[in-house]
Design a protein around this motif. Structure first.
Motif, PDB file in Angstrom:
ATOM      1  N   PHE A 370     -49.485   3.592  -1.754  1.00 37.47           N
ATOM      2  CA  PHE A 370     -49.469   3.252  -0.326  1.00 37.47           C
ATOM      3  C   PHE A 370     -48.055   3.131   0.224  1.00 37.47           C
ATOM      4  CE2 PHE A 370     -53.938   2.768  -0.640  1.00 37.47           C
ATOM      5  CZ  PHE A 370     -54.405   2.873   0.669  1.00 37.47           C
ATOM      6  N   ALA A 371     -47.141   2.662  -0.579  1.00 41.60           N
ATOM      7  CA  ALA A 371     -45.743   2.625  -0.131  1.00 41.60           C
ATOM      8  C   ALA A 371     -45.244   4.045   0.125  1.00 41.60           C
ATOM      9  CB  ALA A 371     -44.879   1.922  -1.168  1.00 41.60           C
ATOM     10  N   LYS A 372     -45.567   4.973  -0.793  1.00 44.46           N
ATOM     11  CA  LYS A 372     -45.180   6.371  -0.609  1.00 44.46           C
ATOM     12  C   LYS A 372     -45.903   6.991   0.583  1.00 44.46           C
ATOM     13  CE  LYS A 372     -43.818   7.724  -5.317  1.00 44.46           C
ATOM     14  NZ  LYS A 372     -44.071   8.699  -6.417  1.00 44.46           N
ATOM     15  N   MET A 373     -47.193   6.686   0.713  1.00 46.33           N
ATOM     16  CA  MET A 373     -48.008   7.277   1.766  1.00 46.33           C
ATOM     17  C   MET A 373     -47.474   6.910   3.153  1.00 46.33           C
ATOM     18  SD  MET A 373     -52.022   6.482   2.628  1.00 46.33           S
ATOM     19  CE  MET A 373     -51.610   4.868   3.305  1.00 46.33           C
ATOM     20  N   VAL A 374     -47.189   5.650   3.406  1.00 44.31           N
ATOM     21  CA  VAL A 374     -46.759   5.195   4.728  1.00 44.31           C
ATOM     22  C   VAL A 374     -45.328   5.625   5.022  1.00 44.31           C
ATOM     23  CG1 VAL A 374     -46.237   3.148   6.124  1.00 44.31           C
ATOM     24  CG2 VAL A 374     -48.398   3.282   4.866  1.00 44.31           C
ATOM     25  N   THR A 375     -44.438   5.481   4.064  1.00 45.69           N
ATOM     26  CA  THR A 375     -43.046   5.865   4.324  1.00 45.69           C
ATOM     27  C   THR A 375     -42.937   7.363   4.585  1.00 45.69           C
ATOM     28  OG1 THR A 375     -42.688   6.017   1.919  1.00 45.69           O
ATOM     29  CG2 THR A 375     -42.035   3.970   3.014  1.00 45.69           C
ATOM     30  N   SER A 376     -43.704   8.147   3.819  1.00 50.26           N
ATOM     31  CA  SER A 376     -43.674   9.595   4.013  1.00 50.26           C
ATOM     32  C   SER A 376     -44.435  10.004   5.284  1.00 50.26           C
ATOM     33  CB  SER A 376     -44.278  10.301   2.796  1.00 50.26           C
ATOM     34  OG  SER A 376     -44.397  11.686   3.021  1.00 50.26           O
ATOM     35  N   GLY A 377     -45.629   9.413   5.484  1.00 51.36           N
ATOM     36  CA  GLY A 377     -46.470   9.785   6.619  1.00 51.36           C
ATOM     37  C   GLY A 377     -45.824   9.485   7.955  1.00 51.36           C
ATOM     38  N   PHE A 378     -45.016   8.426   8.012  1.00 49.11           N
ATOM     39  CA  PHE A 378     -44.352   8.051   9.264  1.00 49.11           C
ATOM     40  C   PHE A 378     -42.858   8.356   9.249  1.00 49.11           C
ATOM     41  CE2 PHE A 378     -48.293   5.746   9.622  1.00 49.11           C
ATOM     42  CZ  PHE A 378     -48.590   5.807  10.983  1.00 49.11           C
ATOM     43  N   ASN A 379     -42.468   9.261   8.341  1.00 55.21           N
ATOM     44  CA  ASN A 379     -41.075   9.735   8.282  1.00 55.21           C
ATOM     45  C   ASN A 379     -40.079   8.578   8.217  1.00 55.21           C
ATOM     46  OD1 ASN A 379     -41.792  12.525   8.461  1.00 55.21           O
ATOM     47  ND2 ASN A 379     -42.141  12.229  10.662  1.00 55.21           N
ATOM     48  N   HIS A 380     -40.460   7.559   7.451  1.00 52.16           N
ATOM     49  CA  HIS A 380     -39.589   6.399   7.210  1.00 52.16           C
ATOM     50  C   HIS A 380     -39.254   5.646   8.492  1.00 52.16           C
ATOM     51  CE1 HIS A 380     -39.118   8.329   3.292  1.00 52.16           C
ATOM     52  NE2 HIS A 380     -38.839   9.444   3.943  1.00 52.16           N
ATOM     53  N   ASN A 381     -40.069   5.810   9.517  1.00 50.79           N
ATOM     54  CA  ASN A 381     -39.828   5.174  10.813  1.00 50.79           C
ATOM     55  C   ASN A 381     -40.811   4.016  11.004  1.00 50.79           C
ATOM     56  OD1 ASN A 381     -39.628   4.467  13.558  1.00 50.79           O
ATOM     57  ND2 ASN A 381     -38.977   6.542  14.114  1.00 50.79           N
ATOM     58  N   ALA A 382     -40.326   2.777  10.793  1.00 51.68           N
ATOM     59  CA  ALA A 382     -41.177   1.600  10.896  1.00 51.68           C
ATOM     60  C   ALA A 382     -41.674   1.381  12.316  1.00 51.68           C
ATOM     61  CB  ALA A 382     -40.426   0.365  10.406  1.00 51.68           C
ATOM     62  N   ALA A 383     -40.871   1.734  13.306  1.00 49.61           N
ATOM     63  CA  ALA A 383     -41.272   1.534  14.708  1.00 49.61           C
ATOM     64  C   ALA A 383     -42.522   2.343  15.032  1.00 49.61           C
ATOM     65  CB  ALA A 383     -40.123   1.910  15.638  1.00 49.61           C
ATOM     66  N   ASP A 384     -42.595   3.584  14.527  1.00 50.12           N
ATOM     67  CA  ASP A 384     -43.782   4.414  14.761  1.00 50.12           C
ATOM     68  C   ASP A 384     -45.010   3.830  14.069  1.00 50.12           C
ATOM     69  OD1 ASP A 384     -42.264   6.103  16.255  1.00 50.12           O
ATOM     70  OD2 ASP A 384     -42.171   7.729  14.774  1.00 50.12           O
ATOM     71  N   PHE A 385     -44.796   3.292  12.866  1.00 47.57           N
ATOM     72  CA  PHE A 385     -45.898   2.696  12.117  1.00 47.57           C
ATOM     73  C   PHE A 385     -46.453   1.478  12.860  1.00 47.57           C
ATOM     74  CE2 PHE A 385     -47.156  -0.105   8.357  1.00 47.57           C
ATOM     75  CZ  PHE A 385     -48.406   0.481   8.228  1.00 47.57           C
ATOM     76  N   VAL A 386     -45.579   0.610  13.321  1.00 47.94           N
ATOM     77  CA  VAL A 386     -46.008  -0.583  14.055  1.00 47.94           C
ATOM     78  C   VAL A 386     -46.674  -0.196  15.372  1.00 47.94           C
ATOM     79  CG1 VAL A 386     -45.223  -2.692  15.214  1.00 47.94           C
ATOM     80  CG2 VAL A 386     -44.285  -2.070  12.972  1.00 47.94           C
ATOM     81  N   ALA A 387     -46.133   0.801  16.050  1.00 45.87           N
ATOM     82  CA  ALA A 387     -46.717   1.259  17.315  1.00 45.87           C
ATOM     83  C   ALA A 387     -48.147   1.754  17.090  1.00 45.87           C
ATOM     84  CB  ALA A 387     -45.860   2.360  17.928  1.00 45.87           C
ATOM     85  N   LYS A 388     -48.358   2.438  15.974  1.00 43.19           N
ATOM     86  CA  LYS A 388     -49.698   2.928  15.666  1.00 43.19           C
ATOM     87  C   LYS A 388     -50.657   1.769  15.398  1.00 43.19           C
ATOM     88  CE  LYS A 388     -52.951   5.811  14.940  1.00 43.19           C
ATOM     89  NZ  LYS A 388     -53.533   6.529  16.086  1.00 43.19           N
ATOM     90  N   LEU A 389     -50.203   0.780  14.665  1.00 39.70           N
ATOM     91  CA  LEU A 389     -51.036  -0.387  14.384  1.00 39.70           C
ATOM     92  C   LEU A 389     -51.418  -1.105  15.677  1.00 39.70           C
ATOM     93  CD1 LEU A 389     -49.143  -1.818  11.262  1.00 39.70           C
ATOM     94  CD2 LEU A 389     -51.351  -0.644  11.255  1.00 39.70           C
ATOM     95  N   ARG A 390     -50.459  -1.200  16.587  1.00 35.49           N
ATOM     96  CA  ARG A 390     -50.739  -1.847  17.866  1.00 35.49           C
ATOM     97  C   ARG A 390     -51.756  -1.065  18.671  1.00 35.49           C
ATOM     98  NH1 ARG A 390     -44.417  -3.414  19.272  1.00 35.49           N
ATOM     99  NH2 ARG A 390     -44.343  -5.300  17.937  1.00 35.49           N
ATOM    100  N   LYS A 391     -51.664   0.238  18.630  1.00 32.93           N
ATOM    101  CA  LYS A 391     -52.604   1.078  19.354  1.00 32.93           C
ATOM    102  C   LYS A 391     -54.017   0.931  18.780  1.00 32.93           C
ATOM    103  CE  LYS A 391     -53.325   5.866  20.874  1.00 32.93           C
ATOM    104  NZ  LYS A 391     -52.827   7.263  20.798  1.00 32.93           N
TER     105      LYS A 391
END
Length: 609
Positions: A370-391
């Motif tokens: 899961f660490a690999k999946m999220v970092t790779s899936g969101f291009n190491h961009n935490a802001a995009d990951f958090v924005a998706k969770l908020r959506k």
């Protein structure tokens, strides 16, 4: 001028003169009363004899009921009994009233209350009567509270029946709430202050404006030694609050949780059950361990945010699947050695060199995957990951009738490393109520509904306000992503090789079942989070969780069980402990709903519908 006219004028003059004389007398009397000291003091004495006291009439507090009308909290009248030995009548004629009746009053109190000897009450009254300090002459005759029936019996005792101005006996009403189901759901129901009668916790606090009612007013007057209470304004009793809670389901949840907590000797445990389609909360259970090893309701852990651990992986999986960043069957290579992402090393609880799909990674709950999946899936961009969770609605605050609910903490980190830990439930915080709400959305075909605790507000059977289900998000993700997430959650319970909530094995053989049941199918996710204490993660101390829904084919309920720091285990297993709690709750809930019955007194369950 005729004689008749003269006679009429004289008559009017006489009348006018009498009026002037009368008016003059009134003016004189007013001036006399205002300037005569004796008269002023006399009228002041008369005024004092006509006692006028405004008395607040307290309304009856409304009841709190479960969804079937069973009383969860109601007001019970209780009173403290005082004797004011300063009352003048008791000291007349050589204290004759007191000395004549003190023994019979003491005997009567002992006979009515049956808790001590007449001598005990006699001594209390005697000491107060002859106390030198005035403040000690008001004595609490009965140390404990008496109920309404006992109060009415005390009021009929010799001398006491004559009232306060003869006996000095008076009663102070205490606001007490009776909970017929004991501690069941006590933190959710809440409590009140005994003195003011106002709620200070739980529903008692949040629904105070409805439960309290409206005070009335009466005026107490004494005329010629006789006292009357004259109503001025009638009190309006409080409304009854009909909740969504089900006392039977609450008992099922508490029994299952308490049994597991007693085995694990954990610090605390929490269990929440929500109706899938409506969001109605059917049970909320919070149990804390006391110093003597018992479990009681103390803190409302259901609304306190914590690091969710691996239960957050489901949210991470949904985030990467929803935008087609990855596919459910994409593969991720993991190693038996820790995987280092910048300065942080990630490891699995069951390390091995293998390749997981995203589907199997959730079943086995691989941190590295899961660490690999999220970092790779969101291009190491935490802001995009958090924005998706908020959506997706993960960060939404839940405004329910439970006071003190904490909002989620999912912030965009300042560094490059934290996103890798967020992927599997660290550096984020959600309350158990927030978690069960999101998993309920998964069970509810992607529709997130607001947790609902109040069904309606009524008085004397007349509904004042009705509450309905509120939709927070019509779709938390796409239909495709939702279907894939549900498929992965199925494997967590039903994949006997990988599923962390499936079976327990020894030497390759199945020796026990976790969340699996042949009576009702459950899907869900386990979670284990290391506790963050004194500024660091503490080895050997964990919080374990299982959250899922049932029946899997057509979900009716979503349930979470969270257990904090089991002391009695060397190894922690969220599936074995929390998963089994949810399984027991699911089986008994379906039996309660009439889906299964027990045959011949044995634990053999058969479908009836």
């Amino acid at each position: 001028m005729s004689e008749q006219q003269t006679h009429m004028i004289l008559r009017f003059a006489a009348i006018f003169l009498l009026i002037v004389i009368g008016f003059s007398c009134v003016v004189y009397q007013i001036l006399f009363l205002q300037n005569s000291k004796d008269e002023v003091e006399n009228w002041q004495r008369i005024e004092k004899s006509q006692i006028k006291t405004d008395i607040v009439i307290r309304p009856d507090r409304g009841n709190i009921l479960d969804v079937h009308g069973n009383i969860l909290a109601s007001s019970v009248p209780q009173y403290y009994v005082y004797m004011d030995t300063r009352v003048e009548a008791l000291h007349l004629k050589g204290d004759s009233l007191f000395t004549t009746y003190v023994d019979s009053i003491a005997a009567g109190l002992s006979s009515i209350l049956k808790d001590t000897t007449p001598q005990f009450y006699r001594d209390r009254m005697w000491r107060a009567f002859y106390a030198k300090d005035a403040k000690n002459r008001l004595v609490k005759v009965v140390p404990r509270r008496v109920n309404y029936i006992e109060k009415k019996q005390i009021e009929q005792l010799p001398l006491v029946r004559r009232g306060y101005y003869k006996s000095g006996f008076q009663y102070v009403n205490q606001h007490l709430r009776s909970k017929p189901y004991g501690s069941l759901g006590s933190r959710t129901i809440g409590n009140i202050y005994q003195e003011s009668g106002e709620g200070y916790a739980g529903l008692e606090k949040s629904m105070e404006q409805y439960l309290h009612g409206k005070e009335g007013l009466s005026r107490r007057q004494m005329v010629a030694g006789h006292i009357d209470d004259i109503p001025v304004t009638e009190a309006v009793n409080g409304y009854d609050i009909v909740t969504t809670l089900d006392a039977e389901l609450m008992d099922i949840c508490e029994t299952a949780l308490k049994e597991r907590l007693s085995i694990t000797e954990a610090d605390w445990g929490c269990c929440i059950m929500m109706e899938t389609a409506t969001g109605e909360l059917k049970a909320i259970c919070n149990l804390d361990r006391t110093t003597d090893g018992k479990y009681v309701e103390k803190e409302n852990h259901a609304v306190r945010r914590v690091e969710p651990g691996s239960t957050f992986k489901t949210l991470s999986l949904m985030a990467v699947l929803d935008d087609s960043r990855m596919d459910l069957y994409d593969t991720i290579k993991v190693s038996s050695k820790p995987w280092e992402y910048y300065s942080v090393k990630h490891s699995d609880s069951h390390p091995k060199d293998t390749v997981y799909t995203l589907r199997s990674a959730l079943a086995v709950s691989s941190n590295i995957a899961f660490a690999k999946m999220v970092t790779s899936g969101f291009n190491h961009n935490a802001a995009d990951f958090v924005a998706k969770l908020r959506k997706m609605g993960v960060c939404d605050s839940l405004k329910t009738e439970i006071p003190g609910i904490e909002v989620p903490r999912i912030d965009v980190p300042d560094d490059r490393v934290t996103i890798s830990k967020m992927a599997y439930g660290y550096s984020v915080e959600l309350s158990p109520l927030q978690l069960v709400t999101f998993y309920n959305a998964i069970a509810n075909n992607g529709r997130m509904v607001k947790p609902m605790l109040i069904k309606r507000i009524e008085r004397n059977g007349v509904v004042e306000k009705q509450f309905k289900t509120e939709t927070m998000h019509s779709h938390v993700c796409s239909e495709t992503a939702l279907k894939e997430v549900r498929t992965a959650l199925h494997d967590v319970v039903w994949d006997n090789d990988l599923g962390t909530a499936s079976v327990r094995k020894w030497a390759g053989n199945i020796i026990g079942y976790k969340a699996q049941s042949d009576l009702v199918h459950i899907a869900g996710k386990t979670g284990t989070a290391q506790l963050f204490l004194n500024g660091q993660y503490t080895s050997g101390k964990h919080r374990i969780t299982f959250v899922g829904y049932f029946p899997e084919e057509k979900p009716e309920y979503t349930c979470i069980c969270m257990i904090n720091h089991p002391h009695n285990y060397k190894a922690y297993d969220a599936g074995w402990d929390c998963g089994r709690v949810v399984r027991e709750i699911a089986e008994k809930t379906m039996a309660y709903a009439g889906v299964y019955v027990i045959k011949d007194g044995k634990k053999v369950w058969t479908k009836t519908r």
